[in-house]
Motif scaffolding. Structure first.
Motif, PDB file in Angstrom:
ATOM      1  N   ASP A  39      45.960  46.983  37.427  1.00  0.00           N
ATOM      2  CA  ASP A  39      45.178  47.057  38.674  1.00  0.00           C
ATOM      3  C   ASP A  39      43.816  46.399  38.528  1.00  0.00           C
ATOM      4  O   ASP A  39      42.814  46.908  39.044  1.00  0.00           O
ATOM      5  CB  ASP A  39      44.984  48.528  39.104  1.00  0.00           C
ATOM      6  CG  ASP A  39      46.308  49.236  39.291  1.00  0.00           C
ATOM      7  OD1 ASP A  39      47.310  48.568  39.570  1.00  0.00           O
ATOM      8  OD2 ASP A  39      46.336  50.478  39.153  1.00  0.00           O
ATOM      9  N   GLU A  93      50.598  41.468  40.475  1.00  0.00           N
ATOM     10  CA  GLU A  93      51.479  42.510  41.009  1.00  0.00           C
ATOM     11  C   GLU A  93      51.509  42.451  42.532  1.00  0.00           C
ATOM     12  O   GLU A  93      50.628  41.883  43.161  1.00  0.00           O
ATOM     13  CB  GLU A  93      51.081  43.896  40.489  1.00  0.00           C
ATOM     14  CG  GLU A  93      49.665  44.324  40.773  1.00  0.00           C
ATOM     15  CD  GLU A  93      49.348  45.735  40.261  1.00  0.00           C
ATOM     16  OE1 GLU A  93      49.826  46.138  39.193  1.00  0.00           O
ATOM     17  OE2 GLU A  93      48.590  46.433  40.946  1.00  0.00           O
ATOM     18  N   ASP A 134      45.382  43.139  40.608  1.00  0.00           N
ATOM     19  CA  ASP A 134      45.775  44.188  41.548  1.00  0.00           C
ATOM     20  C   ASP A 134      46.439  43.623  42.795  1.00  0.00           C
ATOM     21  O   ASP A 134      46.101  42.549  43.295  1.00  0.00           O
ATOM     22  CB  ASP A 134      44.559  45.029  41.947  1.00  0.00           C
ATOM     23  CG  ASP A 134      44.997  46.245  42.745  1.00  0.00           C
ATOM     24  OD1 ASP A 134      45.690  47.094  42.170  1.00  0.00           O
ATOM     25  OD2 ASP A 134      44.666  46.324  43.948  1.00  0.00           O
TER      26      ASP A 134
HETATM   27 MG    MG Z   1      48.702  48.862  41.220  1.00  0.00          MG
END
Ligand code: MG
Ligand code: C2E
Ligand code: MG
Ligand code: MG
Length: 279
Positions: A175, A231, A197
């Motif tokens: 993140d 991500e 993130d």
């Molecule tokens: Mg995350």
């Protein structure tokens, strides 16, 4: 005065209800741990150039008998407050290592660690034990931590991270970009990987600021010798943009949602079938 009294009683009743609901969840969670109803789903991490799956991230799941699936954002937070995270963390670690030991050698497993797990002093022993029980080589293990861990930059945290890395495990900063003063944390420990993130990836196409931040993190990773993973990739356009910017790996619904181990193993088997047929 009477009105004030009513308001007070109202709040008191609300607080009692919230307290009882939380207490009930804590007991239900204890029951789920006891009955082995904490399971693990897996989501692929993909090499953006070749499209090959390089790892699966283990994500804890709890199916509550009446509430259905409780999101990890809820029950992990609860478990961190109650101390149940040590047990849940150990369960996920043991299950994920045992599953990954059956996978091809070039597929790793990524496991999330809560900052709270670093406080008890048993984390290193638990990881070592999970590796021994499963026979999984430590180099196939990626451990994901968040910046919250480094807020408490204690001797214990740093020495545990070094010990885990000494085993051969890789350490990822999860993140990235959402916590505080991220850049200084990158200097406090030699991370192997940075995970950008989801919030920046989501806004990549619509926001030039998000795109600039992503570019900067990719460059930063390259300069510091850290692999960069994005991500939350939900479409091909985001994957193309990230690949063009030099991001090495990606994860997101576009490549695959978190699934039970049976489903991902069926997928791995299907992928090897053409090769078997040719043989
Ligand atoms: Mg995350
Ligand atoms: P995380 O480690 O950042 O994991 C990625 C989360 O993003 C997962 O949510 C995943 O399902 C979700 N995700 C992945 N790709 C996409 C996408 O394309 N779009 C969207 N909208 N979401 C995507 P999940 O499984 O709900 O987990 C949430 C968080 O809970 C995790 O975030 C992690 O911080 C924590 N968590 C999950 N399992 C564990 C665990 O075993 N231990 C600890 N300490 N934390 C865990
Ligand atoms: Mg993670
Ligand atoms: Mg993450």
């Amino acid at each position: 005065k009477a009105k004030g009294g009513d308001t007070y009683e109202f709040f008191e009743a609300e607080m009692n209800a919230a307290f009882l609901a939380r207490r009930r969840m804590e007991m239900d969670l204890a029951g789920a741990i006891e009955d082995d109803r904490i399971t693990v789903h897996y989501q692929p991490l993909v090499d953006l150039d070749s499209g090959a799956v390089v790892a699966f991230e283990a994500l804890a799941r709890w199916e509550h008998p009446t509430h259905g699936f409780v999101p990890p954002s809820d029950f992990i937070a609860l478990a961190e407050e109650t101390g149940q995270i040590d047990t849940i963390g150990r369960i996920v670690m043991e299950k994920a290592c045992a599953d990954a030991a059956r996978w091809p050698n070039d597929v790793r497993v990524a496991i999330n660690l809560s900052p709270v797990q670093f406080r008890s002093g048993s984390l290193f022993a638990n990881v070592k034990r999970a590796l021994e029980l499963s026979g999984l080589h430590a180099t196939r293990l990626e451990l994901e931590i968040t910046e919250a861990l480094l807020l408490e930059r204690t001797e214990m945290v740093v020495s545990t991270l070094h010990a885990l890395r000494g085993l051969g495990a890789r350490i990822s900063m999860d993140d990235f970009g959402t916590g505080y003063s991220s850049l200084s944390y990158l200097r406090s420990f030699p991370f192997d990987k940075i995970k950008i993130d989801r919030s920046f990836v989501r806004d990549l196409a619509s926001s030039s600021d998000a795109a600039a931040i992503v570019r900067t993190i990719v460059d930063l990773g390259a300069s510091l010798g850290m692999k960069v993973t994005a991500e939350g990739i939900e479409d091909g356009a985001a994957a193309d943009l990230l690949r063009a910017q030099g991001c090495a790996e990606g994860q997101g619904y576009y490549f695959g949602r978190p699934q039970p181990v049976s489903a991902i193993e069926a997928g791995m088997l299907a992928a090897t079938l053409p090769a078997l047929k040719r043989a």
